[in-house]
Every structure is written in C-alpha cells, then in structure tokens.
Scaffold this active site. Structure first.
Site, short mmCIF file in Angstrom:
data_model
loop_
_atom_site.label_atom_id
_atom_site.label_comp_id
_atom_site.label_asym_id
_atom_site.label_seq_id
_atom_site.Cartn_x
_atom_site.Cartn_y
_atom_site.Cartn_z
N HIS A 294 0.83 -1.20 0.00
CA HIS A 294 0.00 0.00 0.00
C HIS A 294 0.87 1.25 0.00
O HIS A 294 0.56 2.23 -0.68
CB HIS A 294 -0.90 0.01 1.25
CG HIS A 294 -1.70 -1.24 1.43
ND1 HIS A 294 -2.25 -1.61 2.63
CD2 HIS A 294 -2.04 -2.21 0.56
CE1 HIS A 294 -2.88 -2.75 2.51
NE2 HIS A 294 -2.77 -3.14 1.26
N CYS B 10 -0.34 -1.27 -19.76
CA CYS B 10 -0.27 -0.50 -18.53
C CYS B 10 0.67 -1.18 -17.55
O CYS B 10 0.56 -2.39 -17.32
CB CYS B 10 -1.67 -0.39 -17.91
SG CYS B 10 -1.71 0.41 -16.30
#
Length: 745
Positions: A363, A676
């Site tokens: 994260h 991507c």
C-alpha cells in the site's frame, strides 16, 4: 536461579558501571572490562570482537590472548566459532573448541591452549554489533547460569557501544552513526532525492542499563506492564467488529499477560539490569528470532512482541513519539514499515521514503507512486543506522540509499539530479507535441493515477488522459467501507480535474498484497493467485454494484470508462458486464442521469485470457494489458521475490511474442488495446512495445516525457526489423540488439 548467582551478576554489573563511569579512552575501557569479566567469571581469557564493517569482525580487546593480536586478528562473518556466533546470533558453548564444527585456528592469538569456549552475540534490537568470548583451559561446558550472566553483560556492552562508550582509533571502534553507509534495497518508486532523515518511529535510548536496586526496578516494570495491559484492553474495547484488528490486539494482550515474558525480564533485573534494559534485551532476542523464523505466523507473532516491547519502553522511559525534534525542510522518511493512511498524512512534504520492510506492491508503494515520491524498500538496517537529521541521498532508480554520504558521492549524485533536471526541461519543450515516431506512428501516452493529488500533473505531464485510475486507494486508507455518496463525489472531482480527457476507472482491485482491514481475512497459501480483484467483486456483488452506481452518478451525463481487473476467463467478463447492465437499469428506473456512453474493458493480467474465445475479443470494448502481473504469471516469477524477479526480461523473445499475439487478436476483432505497467514507463521497453503494434501506453506521469522523447526520435519500422531478425536468430532477448541499434542512431 540462586540468590548467590544473582548477587554475583549484580556485583559484576556494578563493577562494569563503575569502570564505564570513569573518564577514559574507549580502548582503555575495553581493556579493563575484559580483565574484569575474566576475573569475575574465573576464566583465563575474555575477548571482545566488534564489527569493522558488515562482513568483518575485529579483535578489539582481550585478557589472556596475545596483546599483539588486538586490532590485527580479523575474521569474516561465519568464519570460525566467533564468526558463527555473529552470523547466527546464537550462543556457542563447547568444552572442546578445537574439535568443534567450524573452529578456525588463529596462531597469532595463542588461543590453542584453551579448550572451553563460550561466545555470546553482542546485539541491540536485532542488529549484531560484535561477540563477547570467554575461554578456559579446563575442558568443560559453561553452566546455564554462567551463560545467562554473560548474556546480561553482552546486553550492557551493546547499549554502551550504541552510546559511544568504546570509541577509539580504527574502523571497528569508530563512533556509531557517524560514517558513510550505502544500503542496497529494492526500487519501490523511481526517482532521486536529497534530504535529511526523519524517523517515523524515533529510537528509544536506554541511558541507564545497570541498576542498583532490583526491587525498585521490579516495581517500575510491574507498574509499566499494568499501564500497558490497560492500554491494550482499552484498544480492544474500541476495536469494534473488525476481526483482523481484534486478532492482532488479542495477540498483544496474550503477550502483555505472558508469565514467561515477565519472568525472563524479572530474571534480567535480578541479574542487575534496569527495567528498560531488561525489556530491550528480550526485544533484541525477539528481533533476532524474527530473521531466523521461516514460519510466517511465527514471524508475525514475534513482530507483535517487538511492537509491544516498544510500547513498554516508551512507558518506562517517557520517550513518546513526540521527541521535540523538528521535521527538516527536506524530509526523507525512514520507517520499518508504514500504512497508506499514515503516509498520506505526510503528503507531498516528503522528498523520499526508505522502508526496512515493505514491498514493491505494498500500500505504501502505491501511495508513493501516486505522490511521485522516490521509494526504496527492503533497506536492511536503515532504522538502526539512521538518526534524525542525518544527510541522506535516495536513488529510487537503483534502489540505493546513501546515508551520510562522502563528498564524492554527493558530487556524483548532484550531477545525476542536475542531468535529470536538464532532461525535464527538454521534456517540457515537447509536452504539447504528439508522441509521433519518425515513421509516422502516433502513440497515445496516458498516465496512471489513484489519488486526487495525481490529477494536477495531468496537463503538465503531457498525458492525453488517465489510462488507469486505481479506485482501491480510497478503500485502503479507511478503517470502514466508504459510502456510495462519498465515492461518487470523489469520482466526479476526478472527472472534473481531467477537463474532458478520458479517465479509465479500474474497479476495486483488492486481495493479494492489498487487504482491507474491515473485510474478513482469508488465509491463502498464495494470495497473488487467490481470491482477489474481480473474483472478490463477483463473490461480493454488493460492493461491485455500489461502486458501479457511484461511477455512473459521478459521470452525470459524461462518457464513462470502466475496467475490470484480473479477468482470467471470458465468463468472468460476461458476469461483470451483466452487473454493469443491472446498475444502468437501476439508475434509469431511479431517474438519475446516465453516462452519455459507457465503455467496459478488461485487464489482461493472466496468460489464460490471451487465449480466450474470439467472442470475448469481439464483445469487450477495450483491453488493457496489465504488464506487472502478466509478466510474473508468464514467467512464474513472483515480482516480490528478489531472487527471481530480475531474472526475467520484458524484452524476452517469448514474452514479446505473446504480447504480439494479443495485439494481433485485438486487431482482428478491431478491439482497442493498451499496455499499462512499470515497463510502459521505461523508454526502451516502451519503444519495443510500440514496435510490436501497441498504440496506447499508460504509465506514471514522470515517465511520459522520457518515453515521448525517445519515440519522437525513433523509426518503429526499422526497430521492428531488428526485433524480427533477433527472433529469427534464436536469441533469448532482443535487448542487446535493440540497445546496439539505439547507439547507432
């Protein structure tokens, strides 16, 4: 443990304290300490070895061995019995040292006449500082009481080494936290930064490791533990229904009430340590065990104990998080690990981030990329080596941290920063120009985003839109599920900020390394290939529907682009597409404005979807190749595993051929396709992706300039021939040939 043994130990520590209190050079102190320990232990030899660098131990003081061996005898980590103690951070106790496994004869020391050997690691908070050794001519193993007593002494030596009590000439006795250190980690976010250290969790300093009054120290420890237990109970009462958080706190409570933990600390105090030193001694042992534990559950529990020890130390010392230190104007954040919410609290004030733990997909890494802050993870030892205010240079491109760099490193690093600044000026001059190659191919360059903070860089980056907006960050930084109205308002602000440019919203991509604290955890042996992304969305349709409705309301009559993550087979796409149709119908019935158009795509991140039926390619509105996940599954190489992730190249012929096959299938069905991922933002890789037919690339904003610059100077038709010739020759990778071609241009 007998009262007599405790008393003898306290006497030894008392004599140690008296010696350390004398105003004397570091070498003199060490010499007196070795003589004192040898006398107290009834041994002929006591020696202290300290690290002169990360791999080399040096004999710094001895009583009983040849004096001329001091500062001359050195050994590598793992070499001999002393090196083994340092490497394994475990006691070696043998009655016959010359016959023991790993023994190395050091003729210059004269130790061949000594049979018994007891080596104790000198360590602080899991960091090895040296080795304390006693030896005897008698062939005997040292008793458990003697081992324990020497461990207590080693703890005091570690604290005093940290406080600079043994500073002298030479590398092994140089002042700690003063010399330049280079730490190799792993790139979490590219970029370079120069600044000064800001510790997320300031180090607790134990200044009084030895105590006179054991009873008083016992009372202090018991009072602090009572306060700790009350605090943990209070946290539990406020935890609410979150089961994962409650499990962690239950583990805290179990340790806080552990009789064995208390007994060990009380024994340490009985030996003569202060309450703080007793806590830190047990904490050091726990940290050492963390590094040796192979079982993930055990590592987590030992980490819980480590965190609990920190809380107890702060209670005992009164050294809270707020130490009174002022954050420098150019802070480089250093932490063992950090959550996304805490990192967002710092925001863009940070120049760089260095984590001792963390991962490239954590994260914290996601937030760092969103904020375009250079990040290095796996920087082993940084939290124990760095001090607040230390100068530091972070090279996120190479995954290297230069702590307290010397003038040569500073000069070279600043040259690199200057070159990058010069390049940024060049990129700014082509910001509004198209990414058009010399052969006339037009490549759409899009940016990846995940926070509102990303959007201001959209016009300045030269991006033509947002090819990937990660919607999970709004879920990760909260301790409860966000409301639909909150998400709708956020998505609307994102579209407003894009000023008419397209924004592709990826639906909630959780699971694997991205776990929501308020969702029931799943114990999975391999979470990267487990219950994640669209699998969660289809199994928990309420969350997916809520997010789709929020997106439709945010569009409010504007075009909407939605993309489902980690689609592995055609059926998953059709099920997810059906949820879009249901949400549209519901919005229509409620009378809400519908998007002017809606395009629904899928991320191709598993090889299986590349072989999906033709009907899938005909039905899907667009495909985005998720390069990061696709590469790790294609090569069966975990991108979090440093041992394997660098072995496999994006420009490997097999991988490029597979990507080309996907491009051809999309062309046959007239399906727009983009790439991507990290490789889209690397100029050479991006050039090769364009050469095999990809006409849309999505990357971090800072990469758009370098990629556009190289594309505008290249001929894709020539490069395509280079790739084809290399493939025809049977080469494993096209990289060498491509680099040679670029040098010739």
């Amino acid at each position: 443990m007998t009262e007599r043994t405790d008393t003898e130990s306290r006497k030894l520590l008392g004599r140690l304290r008296d010696e350390l209190a004398q105003d004397a050079p570091g070498q003199t102190r060490l010499d007196k300490i070795t003589a004192l320990i040898a006398s107290s232990m009834g041994c002929e030899v006591c020696s202290i070895y300290l690290f002169r660098d990360q791999e080399t131990l040096e004999l710094c003081a001895t009583e009983g061995l040849k004096p001329e061996a001091v500062h001359q005898t050195r050994m590598r980590l793992g070499e001999g019995l002393v090196g083994r103690v340092a490497q394994r951070r475990q006691v070696v106790n043998t009655a016959n040292a010359p016959k023991a496994s790993g023994f190395r004869f050091m003729p210059e020391t004269g130790e061949e006449v000594y049979s018994s050997f007891l080596g104790i690691p000198v360590q602080r908070l899991g960091e090895a500082l040296g080795v304390l050794v006693v030896q005897s001519k008698d062939a005997r193993e040292f008793s458990a009481d003697e081992v324990y007593a020497l461990e207590v002494v080693a703890m005091v030596l570690a604290e005093m080494t940290e406080l600079g009590a043994f500073v002298g000439e030479g590398a092994a006795m140089s002042a700690r936290h003063s010399h330049p250190v280079m730490i190799r980690g792993t790139t979490g976010q590219e970029g370079v930064a120069e600044g000064h250290i800001w510790l997320h969790e300031p180090r607790v300093v134990v200044v009084n490791p030895i105590a006179d009054d054991p009873q008083r120290e016992m009372e202090r420890l018991n009072a602090a533990v009572d306060e700790l237990r009350i605090g943990v109970d209070k946290m539990l009462s406020l935890a609410g229904p979150d089961q994962e958080q409650r499990q962690v706190l239950e583990a805290y409570r179990m340790f806080a009430n552990s009789k064995s933990w208390m007994r060990r600390m009380e024994e340490d105090i009985g030996r003569g340590l202060s309450a703080e030193a007793a806590v830190e001694k047990e904490q050091s042992l726990a940290r050492a065990r963390v590094g040796q534990a192979s079982d993930g559950y055990l590592r987590e529990r030992l980490s819980d104990l480590d965190d609990l020890s920190n809380r107890l130390l702060r209670i005992l010392t009164g050294q809270g998080q707020d130490t009174g230190a002022e954050m420098p104007p150019d802070p480089i954040l250093v932490a063992r690990n950090i959550g996304p919410g805490e990192l967002l609290d710092y925001g863009r004030s940070l120049k760089g981030i260095v984590l001792e733990a963390g991962s490239v997909g954590s994260h914290a890494a996601i937030v760092a990329r969103a904020l375009a802050i250079p990040l290095v993870v796996h920087a082993k030892g940084i939290t124990t080596e760095a001090l607040n205010g230390d100068p530091v240079m972070v090279d996120g491109d190479q995954g290297i941290v230069h702590l307290r760099p010397d003038d040569n490193v500073v000069s070279a690093f600043r040259d690199k920063i200057a070159m990058q600044a010069e390049a940024l000026q060049r990129y700014a001059s082509i910001r509004d120009k198209p990414a058009e190659t010399l052969c006339g191919a037009k490549i759409d360059l899009m940016m990846n985003a995940g926070l509102m903070a990303d959007l201001p860089s959209l016009p300045s980056s030269g991006a033509e839109g947002v090819g990937l907006f990660r919607t999970e960050l709004q879920f990760l930084v909260r301790n409860q599920m966000p409301k639909r109205s909150e998400l709708s308002a956020l998505y609307a602000r994102v579209m407003d900020a894009a000023q008419g440019r397209p924004v592709v919203f990826r639906t909630l991509d959780i699971g694997s390394d991205k776990v929501l604290t308020y969702m029931k955890p799943n114990d999975e042996p391999n979470p990267a290939m487990g219950w994640r992304a669209i699998r969660v969305g289809l199994d928990k349709p309420g969350i997916l529907r809520m997010q789709l409705q929020a997106l439709m309301r945010a569009a409010n009559g504007r075009p909407l682009y939605v993309m489902f993550p980690f689609v592995a087979q055609y059926e998953e796409y059709t099920q997810a597409r059906a949820e879009v149709n249901k949400a549209l119908e519901r919005e229509r019935r409620l009378g809400h404005p519908l998007p002017s158009k809606i395009e629904v795509g899928a991320m191709l991140e598993t090889p299986s979807l590349g072989f999906a039926p033709r009907k899938f390619f005909e039905e899907v509105d667009f495909i985005s190749i998720g390069g990061n996940d696709l590469k790790q599954f294609f090569f069966a190489a975990d991108r979090e595993n440093e041992r394997v992730r660098r072995r496999y190249d994006t420009l490997n012929v097999s991988f490029l051929s597979f990507l080309e096959q996907i491009v051809e299938r999309c062309a046959a069905s007239n399906t727009p396709v983009s790439f991507c991922g990290e490789d889209a933002g690397r100029p050479v890789e991006a050039l090769c992706l364009a050469a095999i037919g990809l006409r849309r690339l999505s990357m971090r904003p800072a990469s758009i300039g370098p990629v556009k610059s190289l594309l505008r100077r290249s001929n894709l038709e020539e490069l395509r021939k280079v790739i084809a010739d290399t493939r025809h020759r049977g080469a494993m990778s096209v990289r060498p040939a491509v680099m040679e071609w670029l040098r010739d241009q």
